[in-house]
Scaffold this active site. Structure first.
Site, mmCIF file in Angstrom:
data_model
loop_
_atom_site.group_PDB
_atom_site.id
_atom_site.type_symbol
_atom_site.label_atom_id
_atom_site.label_comp_id
_atom_site.label_asym_id
_atom_site.label_seq_id
_atom_site.Cartn_x
_atom_site.Cartn_y
_atom_site.Cartn_z
ATOM 1 N N ARG A 9 0.829 -1.197 0.000
ATOM 2 C CA ARG A 9 0.000 0.000 0.000
ATOM 3 C C ARG A 9 0.869 1.255 0.000
ATOM 4 O O ARG A 9 2.075 1.188 0.240
ATOM 5 C CB ARG A 9 -0.932 -0.008 1.216
ATOM 6 C CG ARG A 9 -2.043 -1.037 1.135
ATOM 7 C CD ARG A 9 -2.825 -1.142 2.439
ATOM 8 N NE ARG A 9 -2.047 -1.783 3.496
ATOM 9 C CZ ARG A 9 -2.495 -2.004 4.720
ATOM 10 N NH1 ARG A 9 -3.722 -1.624 5.056
ATOM 11 N NH2 ARG A 9 -1.743 -2.615 5.624
ATOM 12 N N LYS A 42 1.620 1.619 7.286
ATOM 13 C CA LYS A 42 1.942 0.767 8.422
ATOM 14 C C LYS A 42 2.834 1.496 9.417
ATOM 15 O O LYS A 42 3.450 2.523 9.121
ATOM 16 C CB LYS A 42 2.640 -0.506 7.947
ATOM 17 C CG LYS A 42 1.728 -1.445 7.185
ATOM 18 C CD LYS A 42 0.507 -1.880 7.993
ATOM 19 C CE LYS A 42 0.849 -2.783 9.160
ATOM 20 N NZ LYS A 42 -0.361 -3.152 9.953
ATOM 21 N N TYR A 96 -0.961 4.263 10.683
ATOM 22 C CA TYR A 96 -1.340 3.274 11.687
ATOM 23 C C TYR A 96 -0.144 3.027 12.598
ATOM 24 O O TYR A 96 0.999 2.938 12.131
ATOM 25 C CB TYR A 96 -1.742 1.946 11.033
ATOM 26 C CG TYR A 96 -3.071 1.983 10.321
ATOM 27 C CD1 TYR A 96 -4.255 2.181 11.030
ATOM 28 C CD2 TYR A 96 -3.150 1.814 8.944
ATOM 29 C CE1 TYR A 96 -5.480 2.217 10.384
ATOM 30 C CE2 TYR A 96 -4.373 1.844 8.285
ATOM 31 C CZ TYR A 96 -5.532 2.050 9.010
ATOM 32 O OH TYR A 96 -6.750 2.088 8.365
ATOM 33 N N HIS A 119 -0.664 1.074 16.150
ATOM 34 C CA HIS A 119 -0.901 -0.162 16.926
ATOM 35 C C HIS A 119 0.182 -0.345 17.985
ATOM 36 O O HIS A 119 0.892 -1.351 18.032
ATOM 37 C CB HIS A 119 -0.943 -1.376 15.993
ATOM 38 C CG HIS A 119 -2.011 -1.298 14.937
ATOM 39 N ND1 HIS A 119 -3.356 -1.353 15.239
ATOM 40 C CD2 HIS A 119 -1.926 -1.155 13.588
ATOM 41 C CE1 HIS A 119 -4.057 -1.262 14.119
ATOM 42 N NE2 HIS A 119 -3.231 -1.136 13.114
ATOM 43 N N GLU A 151 -5.755 4.551 13.831
ATOM 44 C CA GLU A 151 -6.708 3.647 14.474
ATOM 45 C C GLU A 151 -7.346 4.204 15.734
ATOM 46 O O GLU A 151 -8.281 3.598 16.278
ATOM 47 C CB GLU A 151 -6.054 2.288 14.784
ATOM 48 C CG GLU A 151 -5.060 2.273 15.933
ATOM 49 C CD GLU A 151 -3.643 2.637 15.522
ATOM 50 O OE1 GLU A 151 -2.737 2.489 16.369
ATOM 51 O OE2 GLU A 151 -3.447 3.071 14.364
ATOM 52 N N ASP A 187 -2.864 -7.238 14.789
ATOM 53 C CA ASP A 187 -2.142 -5.966 14.924
ATOM 54 C C ASP A 187 -2.194 -5.429 16.351
ATOM 55 O O ASP A 187 -1.334 -4.653 16.759
ATOM 56 C CB ASP A 187 -2.719 -4.912 13.977
ATOM 57 C CG ASP A 187 -2.111 -4.988 12.580
ATOM 58 O OD1 ASP A 187 -0.964 -5.451 12.464
ATOM 59 O OD2 ASP A 187 -2.781 -4.595 11.614
#
Length: 372
Positions: A15, A75, A94, A96, A118, A270
């Site tokens: 991505r 990511k 993101y 996480h 998130e 994740d």
């Protein structure tokens, strides 16, 4: 503002943080955008596509990190990336963090402002930047489960849809949120029998309504899960506690009660995973077996469909990213929902669920801001 997009370097991640369409919006608002060469190739976007949208092309990630005021990724940053972050730089991606103390320490040390997709919220209490990838992940989870059930992939040799005279797979979905709903609808569409476990009664009513009663809903309790897991051919873990580590709903001892060759798909990996035996895997090597049960725990499931995922993600992140580019961190004061995305600022944790998961202290972000 100068916005930078490095190429994703996590394994099997294709991505891209900004699509050419999104770049065009940033440049139309007067911002400069620099894209690392080849950053969009995995999602089907060539350097020329970004140039036509008004972006500059940089040879290396180091060039991008050195120049940009805000880094936009997909990511979580890898070690080589967080070591390039600097104080007063914004990271928008993101994160996480709850199950990842090493990354957390790296971001704290960088003193950057790290904003996690998130944990950004909306007026309805939803997670608008997590939702599009949850939709993709929920649907991919079903395709992946169906493939994994086949004998040559380690499963029991069951055809997901069945055939006339032979029962289809029975799928247990833990969680009726965005991931769970998409997984359940996809599984029903492929002909499976589906049970959704959920604790929100209004959410169970919604699942029942939109599927015309084709999906069985059960209130999620230890006893109900234990009753259902012995009957399930596939269990899809779709539980989420925003920003926090996922609860472990399936324990190691439960695996011995399950059918040999049955499949666990952990979409919550994740956030540490919702099965006690889960560990992150990759698209290249997606499964492993514990006590005869096949585990599919790919940590970036939407990365299997990078074109769809990149476009869907940018549709959601663009308004927030533009607000940050237009106003800097002042945008957090203007939008409390965007402010909920702030996890690290000036070397301090600012998100309580992450701090609780790691037994660390946290600070109110506006208090940190006031210190200067």
């Amino acid at each position: 503002m100068h916005v930078g997009v490095p190429k994703e370097i996590k394994k099997n991640e294709h991505r891209v943080g900004l699509t050419p369409t999104a770049v065009r919006e940033y440049t139309a608002h007067g911002h400069r955008v620099t894209i690392q060469t080849g950053a969009g190739l995995g999602a089907g976007f060539a350097d020329e596509d970004f140039k036509r949208a008004g972006a500059d092309i940089a040879a290396t990630a180091a060039d991008v990190f050195a120049q940009a005021d805000m880094i936009v990724k997909v990511k979580e940053p890898q070690k080589v990336e967080w070591e390039m972050l600097r104080e007063d730089q914004i990271l928008f991606t993101y994160l996480h963090l709850a199950p990842d103390p090493e990354q957390t320490r790296g971001l704290i040390a960088s003193k950057c402002a790290a904003i996690a997709y998130e944990t950004v919220t909306d007026a309805r209490g939803g997670l608008p930047l997590l939702a599009p990838m949850s939709e993709v992940a929920g649907r991919i989870a079903v395709f992946s489960a169906a493939e994994t059930l086949l004998k040559h992939n380690g499963g029991m040799g069951l055809l997901f849809s069945g055939v006339p005279g032979v029962a289809p797979a029975r799928v247990l979905v833990l969680g009726g949120g965005v991931v769970g709903m998409n997984a359940a609808r996809m599984a029903v569409g492929l002909g499976a029998e589906v049970v959704v476990m959920e604790r929100s009664i209004p959410r169970m009513a919604h699942v029942d309504e939109v599927t015309g009663g084709r999906i069985v809903t059960r209130y999620s309790s230890i006893g109900a899960i234990e009753e259902e897991l012995v009957k399930a051919d596939v269990i899809i873990g779709a539980v989420l506690v925003p920003g926090a580590e996922a609860p472990k709903l399936i324990k190691r001892e439960h695996l011995k009660q399950m059918k040999p060759g049955s499949v666990l798909v952990d979409v919550a990996i994740d956030q540490g995973g919702c099965f006690e035996t889960s560990k992150a895997t990759t698209h290249e090597d997606p499964t492993f077996v514990v006590d005869g049960v096949v585990h599919y725990c790919v940590a970036n499931m939407p990365g299997a469909a990078p074109r769809t995922s990149s476009e869907a993600l940018n549709n959601a992140t663009l308004p927030f990213g533009l607000a940050l580019a237009n106003h800097g961190l002042e945008a957090l004061k203007q939008n409390p929902h965007l402010a909920r995305g702030l996890n690290v600022l000036k070397g301090e944790l600012t998100y309580p669920a992450v701090a609780e998961a790691m037994d660390l202290s946290w600070s109110d972000p506006f208090g940190v801001w006031a210190k200067g």
